[in-house]
Design an enzyme around this catalytic site. Structure first.
Site, short mmCIF file in Angstrom:
data_model
loop_
_atom_site.label_atom_id
_atom_site.label_comp_id
_atom_site.label_asym_id
_atom_site.label_seq_id
_atom_site.Cartn_x
_atom_site.Cartn_y
_atom_site.Cartn_z
N ASP A 216 -16.64 -48.01 -20.20
CA ASP A 216 -15.52 -47.44 -20.96
C ASP A 216 -15.51 -45.93 -20.77
O ASP A 216 -16.57 -45.29 -20.80
CB ASP A 216 -15.66 -47.75 -22.45
N HIS A 751 1.36 -24.10 -28.97
CA HIS A 751 0.24 -23.37 -28.37
C HIS A 751 -0.79 -24.35 -27.82
O HIS A 751 -1.06 -25.39 -28.43
CB HIS A 751 -0.42 -22.46 -29.41
N ALA A 773 -14.07 -18.91 -49.67
CA ALA A 773 -14.88 -17.76 -49.28
C ALA A 773 -14.46 -16.48 -49.98
O ALA A 773 -15.22 -15.50 -49.99
CB ALA A 773 -14.80 -17.57 -47.77
N GLY A 774 -13.25 -16.47 -50.54
CA GLY A 774 -12.79 -15.28 -51.25
C GLY A 774 -11.61 -14.58 -50.63
O GLY A 774 -11.20 -13.51 -51.08
#
Length: 1092
Positions: A216, A751, A773-774
């Site tokens: 495969d 893209h 993360a802020g």
């Protein structure tokens, strides 16, 4: 896109054809393809092993984990295969979220083997190199190979050896199989590189005493390498993902895309959907799809697609009519909407592309009204105001509801309007016209508001430019923190005069002391100078044939902007990096093979060079420098306040979306400090983190914006930087492509890098990670501007940003060509033409497209009718013209024109000179009697003179009757050319009054002298008068005018040119020398010598 999945059959064919290994690869080319149309008798004749061996059958449609899904039939005879296929072939099945029809199957020989003979091998590409994974236990139950497999990274531009394979990958493999596996894996890796694979997985790979069996296989190749690998690949079919049908319209657009320098993409998601899109730009197309899905329209979204890269009017028309054709095939109870959207274009003439869309709308206005289609338009960029005006006008004239918006409206606001989530303004506010901005910027009401941090005219600190830091020998040099300054000088590779002029206009409006472009490099011409404008003044920029000369003569240059094509960008960039003075290279080209891009990145890292691109518009540093077409034309430069620095720096992938960010930032903050579009390819030359760290280290940058997208893992480095404190400035982030998780089948966006191969690469996962993360992350792109404004206001409130007084920029004169495009000026044309137009997609002869000329088999006579007479002449008239050309083509070498041509040819002159010398002899005495004969005979006939009266008058006046008389032919030796023409004219012309009159004159003249016959010139002249007067295409005045202006002599000139060319070629073929006339054929008659 670049990485495209290929079928298992195609992958194995590549492997069997091109792998080079000492391992004995078994069952080469032993596979058979089965569809619903398969002729089993023919199949067994082509593959007789189907009748004698045990078999395996499975679908070959890009389906993962077929074994676990029960989609593999094992150890069957041919009848067993047919029985197994019966309930599955052409049946709908569900794989994960995707529903599709099983229609393509692969039959191969069954390979008896033990479990311990199964192995797993996979190669995949990343930015750093190619990863080789190997596990000693393959098959259906292989499990999480990422966690279990041995892996080895082969760095870019390095080779894999058998020793490395044995040492790092074959740790748990029995000794007796190491050698064969090592040889096979090295051969597989070399194949992977040579054929530009981006992914290749074999599971299981079976190794027995007989050799290696590839059972495969799944693979992807870099489709952009087609121009390199065409000889080995051949014609490759790229199947659609399972669950999505391949439509002929998609193939049609793909073919248009392949033939165009622009980008044209179309993927049908739900042809029965009510929401259709026609979006300009790879990034913008994703944003619109995101917004539609965010507002609950995922089930009604009919298509994904984009058009960008300045397609022509015809290309846009072809694209638009395909969309309109698809959306008007089935009615929807709620009607349909078409969203014609886009970001602010950098260089595409919006009005020109909209002309193609308008043409399509006019062609489909009936079906559009019948299907109750409402159209919403939002666009910005060069000449967008005219484009929007034209789009609004077509709505009024056709009665189709078309709502038009410009840059004053948020890019995706029209989606909410189209879906009923926000009201539609009756009269949306419009920004100033392009012309107003350019011609009167300092007094315009739309001059940017007085909020900025520093004036472009204020002095800069001495350390404004940060050169690469010096480093120890053997350590790669550090890359510059500051890429551009007010003193940056660049070389532009490629003859991109429009982009260079745009850069100079930007420089001028930023009050730079000198242009930023020092030189251009163009290998296809010799060294010369190119003229450009610096404000009002014309200046010359040198153009060099070689990069070496340019670098040597311009040592101050440290930036190169490459407009090289995708085929030459790699070589030219690698050459450029050999010059230590260069620290930044922008690569504009899209479609560079990923393997080449990675080599460029590796060398750039070694040299300390920052690469922006490939597949980018570039970047901009307001008040300092811009790359090529970045930021669009001056109206957008001024509207987005890009002529002086603000406080906000951004980095995005998309060039079009970077211009949209310029617009958003200018409306919500004091403007852009610097912006870079790193490019849409999978491996951009520089990363988000590279630029965010630069911004972090730049004092003038107070806040950072990152516009990420689906695909890749670079955004997680931003998360890590925020968590670790490396990034302390406020970061506003949004990753586009959130719609991808809502689709039931994989969609490749515009893209090349916009494709998620795992959950963590999805835009949804990235946005959540950035939020955790802020970073400041909006709920959707619709809210991006609001979040930016909120963060900016906080920075102003706490004193981090202190707005400063705005200083208006100097005005820049508008180019004549652009002013004319906008309809602001007019000037008399140098000359006029009414017969031919070559400006459009198709050549037009007198209003008729060239394709129609051939389709209707008009022939040379028909073309001559269009170009000479601006008429589509009757068939008999076209035939008569062609006959005239045939009979006048030549009359032997003795006539003056042919004689002159021959003499010139034998003197060594070229074809044009020889032909011209022959043509110059044509006049009243030779071949030029057609017009004169037509005038004389028609004048006599129209005045009512009898033929005898006409002959007597001409004799009395001492004039020759033009078209009467022949030096050789006579009434007893008739000219067969005249006889042929006479029979045709008398048979097909509706009236021959003028010819009959001339024949009566011939009777009179030949009674006096047998050779005073109506010659071929005279015949054609009088017959043409009959033709013009009686064919129904001309008024009497028009017919007389054509005779008066000399059209008929053109017949002889055109016809005889064929003969003259024949004589020229004949003399050259016979290699005849210089002709000198013999003395005995010259009678020298000189005056007698006078002695005194």
């Amino acid at each position: 896109m670049s990485a495209k999945a290929i079928s298992e059959q195609t992958g194995k064919e590549f492997l069997y054809k091109h792998i080079c290994t000492a391992a004995a690869v078994q069952n080469r080319f032993r596979y058979a393809n089965v569809t619903s149309e398969t002729d089993w008798d023919g199949l067994t004749q082509d593959h007789p092993w189907l009748l004698t061996e045990r078999l395996v059958v499975k679908p070959d449609q890009l389906i993962k984990r077929r074994g676990k899904l029960g989609l593999v039939g094992v150890d069957l005879d041919l009848q067993g295969v047919q029985d197994w296929l019966r309930p599955r072939l052409m049946r709908e099945t569900t794989v994960a979220k995707a529903k599709g029809v099983l229609k393509n199957f692969l039959i191969e020989p069954f390979v008896p083997h033990a479990q311990e003979e199964e192995f797993y091998v996979c190669i995949y590409s990343t930015r750093e190199g190619d990863h080789v994974l190997f596990h000693h236990e393959g098959g259906v139950e292989v499990g999480d190979v990422d966690a279990k497999a041995q892996r080895f990274l082969v760095a870019v531009d390095e080779k894999l050896t058998e020793d490395q394979v044995s040492q790092h990958l074959l740790v748990h493999v029995p000794e007796e199989k190491k050698e064969i596996l090592a040889s096979f894996i090295v051969g597989l890796f070399n194949l992977y590189e040579d054929l530009y694979f981006t992914y290749l997985e074999i599971n299981p790979l079976v190794v027995t005493q007989e050799g290696v069996y590839v059972l495969d296989m799944a693979a992807k190749i870099d489709a952009t390498a087609d121009y390199i690998c065409k000889a080995k690949w051949g014609d490759v079919d790229f199947p659609p993902p399972f669950g999505r049908e391949a439509y002929p319209e998609e193939a049609y657009i793909a073919d248009l895309d392949a033939k165009s320098g622009a980008s044209l993409k179309l993927t049908l998601l739900n042809p029965r959907g009510r929401i259709w899109t026609m979006v300009a730009g790879g990034g913008a197309s994703v944003v619109y799809s995101d917004t539609i899905c965010d507002l609950g329209g995922v089930d009604e979204l009919a298509n994904y697609g984009e058009y960008s890269g300045a397609p022509s009017e015809q290309q846009t028309y072809d694209y638009a009519k395909t969309i309109l054709s698809l959306m008007t095939r089935e009615k929807h109870a709620e009607g349909k909407v078409l969203i014609i959207g886009g970001s602010i274009a950098n260089f595409t003439n919006v009005a020109a592309t909209f002309k193609g869309i308008v043409r399509a709308i006019k062609d489909y206005q009936g079906p559009l009204k019948e299907h109750e289609v409402t159209i919403f338009v939002r666009r910005g960029g060069p000449n967008y105001q005219e484009g929007l005006r034209v789009m609004g006008e077509v709505g009024k004239t056709t009665g189709i509801p078309i709502h038009v918006f410009g840059t004053e409206t948020h890019m995706t606001a029209i989606v909410g309007m189209a879906m009923g989530h926000r009201p539609i303004p009756n009269q949306p506010p419009m920004d100033s016209h392009t012309a107003n901005f350019l011609l009167n910027a300092s007094n315009n009401a739309m001059t940017p508001a007085p909020t900025r941090t520093a004036s472009f005219s204020e002095p800069r600190a001495a350390n404004d430019v940060t050169p690469p830091k010096k480093c120890k020998a053997g350590v790669p040099p550090a890359k510059a923190t500051t890429l551009f300054s007010r003193d940056t000088k660049a070389i532009v590779w490629g003859m991109q005069t429009r982009a260079v002029q745009g850069m100079m206009d930007f420089d001028y409006v930023c009050s730079r002391d000198e242009p930023s472009v020092a030189a251009m490099v163009y290998p296809f011409t010799g060294d010369h100078k190119q003229k450009f404008y610096w404000g009002h003044k014309e200046i010359l920029i040198p153009v060099y044939k070689s990069m070496a000369d340019a670098m040597k003569k311009h040592p101050e240059v440290d930036v190169v902007i490459s407009f090289a094509s995708l085929r030459s960008a790699f070589d030219s960039t690698m050459e450029t990096m050999q010059y230590p003075q260069v620290h930044t290279i922008a690569i504009i080209a899209e479609g560079i093979p990923e393997a080449q891009t990675r080599k460029m990145i590796k060398l750039a890292d070694q040299k300390g060079v920052t690469i922006i691109g490939p597949a980018t518009v570039g970047g901009i540093k307001p008040g300092c420098f811009k790359i090529g077409n970045t930021g669009g034309m001056l109206d957008n430069i001024l509207a987005s306040k890009l002529y002086r620095p603000g406080s906000v720096a951004y980095v995005s992938r998309s060039g079009g979306m970077s211009n949209e960010l310029n617009n958003i930032i200018s409306r919500t903050t004091d403007g852009v400090y610097e912006g870079v579009a790193i490019g849409g390819d999978r491996y951009p030359g520089s990363t988000f983190m590279d630029h965010v760290i630069r911004y972090q280290d730049t004092p003038g940058v107070k806040m950072i914006i990152m516009l990420g997208e689906i695909g890749g893992m670079e955004e997680y480095k931003i998360c890590q930087g925020i968590k670790e404190g490396t990034i302390t400035k406020p970061v506003v982030c949004w990753c586009i492509g959130t719609c991808a998780t809502m689709f039931t089948s994989e969609v490749q966006f515009g893209h090349a890098g916009a494709c998620a191969n795992q959950e963590s690469e999805t835009a949804v996962a990235k946005n959540q990670a950035l939020r955790d993360a802020g970073a400041y992350v909006p709920k959707s792109f619709d809210e991006l501007g609001d979040v930016i404004r909120t963060v900016y206001d906080e920075l102003v409130a706490n004193g981090t940003i202190v707005p400063a007084q705005e200083v208006p920029p100097p005005t820049v004169p508008m180019d004549y060509s652009w002013a004319r495009e906008l309809g602001l000026i007019r000037k008399p044309a140098s000359f006029m033409t009414s017969i031919c137009d070559e400006r459009g997609q198709e050549l037009i002869y007198a209003g008729m497209p060239i394709t129609e000329v051939f389709k209707e088999e008009m022939g040379l006579g028909g073309v001559l009718g269009l170009l000479w007479f601006q008429r589509r002449l009757p068939k008999y008239a076209c035939q008569f013209i062609e006959m005239c050309l045939m009979v006048t083509a030549d009359h032997g070498p003795a006539v003056s024109g042919a004689h002159n041509t021959i003499v010139c040819a034998r003197a060594g002159k070229d074809l044009i000179s020889s032909l011209t010398s022959g043509l110059l002899t044509i006049g009243d005495r030779f071949g030029g009697a057609l017009d004169a004969a037509a005038k004389q005979f028609s004048g006599a006939f129209d005045s009512g003179m009898l033929p005898m009266e006409f002959v007597n008058k001409m004799k009395k006046d001492g004039k020759l009757i033009m078209g009467i008389g022949h030096r050789v032919k006579s009434i007893n030796n008739p000219d067969m050319r005249v006889q042929i023409l006479k029979e045709f004219v008398q048979k097909h012309f509706p009236s021959t009054q003028m010819l009959d009159y001339a024949l009566d004159v011939e009777k009179i003249t030949t009674s006096k002298k047998p050779n005073l016959i109506l010659n071929v010139d005279g015949f054609i002249g009088v017959a043409f008068v009959d033709l013009l007067r009686t064919c129904g295409g001309f008024t009497r005045d028009e017919a007389d005018e054509f005779v008066e202006i000399g059209a008929l002599n053109g017949i002889f000139v055109l016809g005889r040119s064929m003969g003259f060319i024949g004589h020229y070629l004949d003399q050259k073929r016979l290699k005849q020398g210089l002709y000198r006339h013999p003395w005995d054929d010259i009678s020298y008659v000189l005056p007698e010598h006078m002695s005194q």
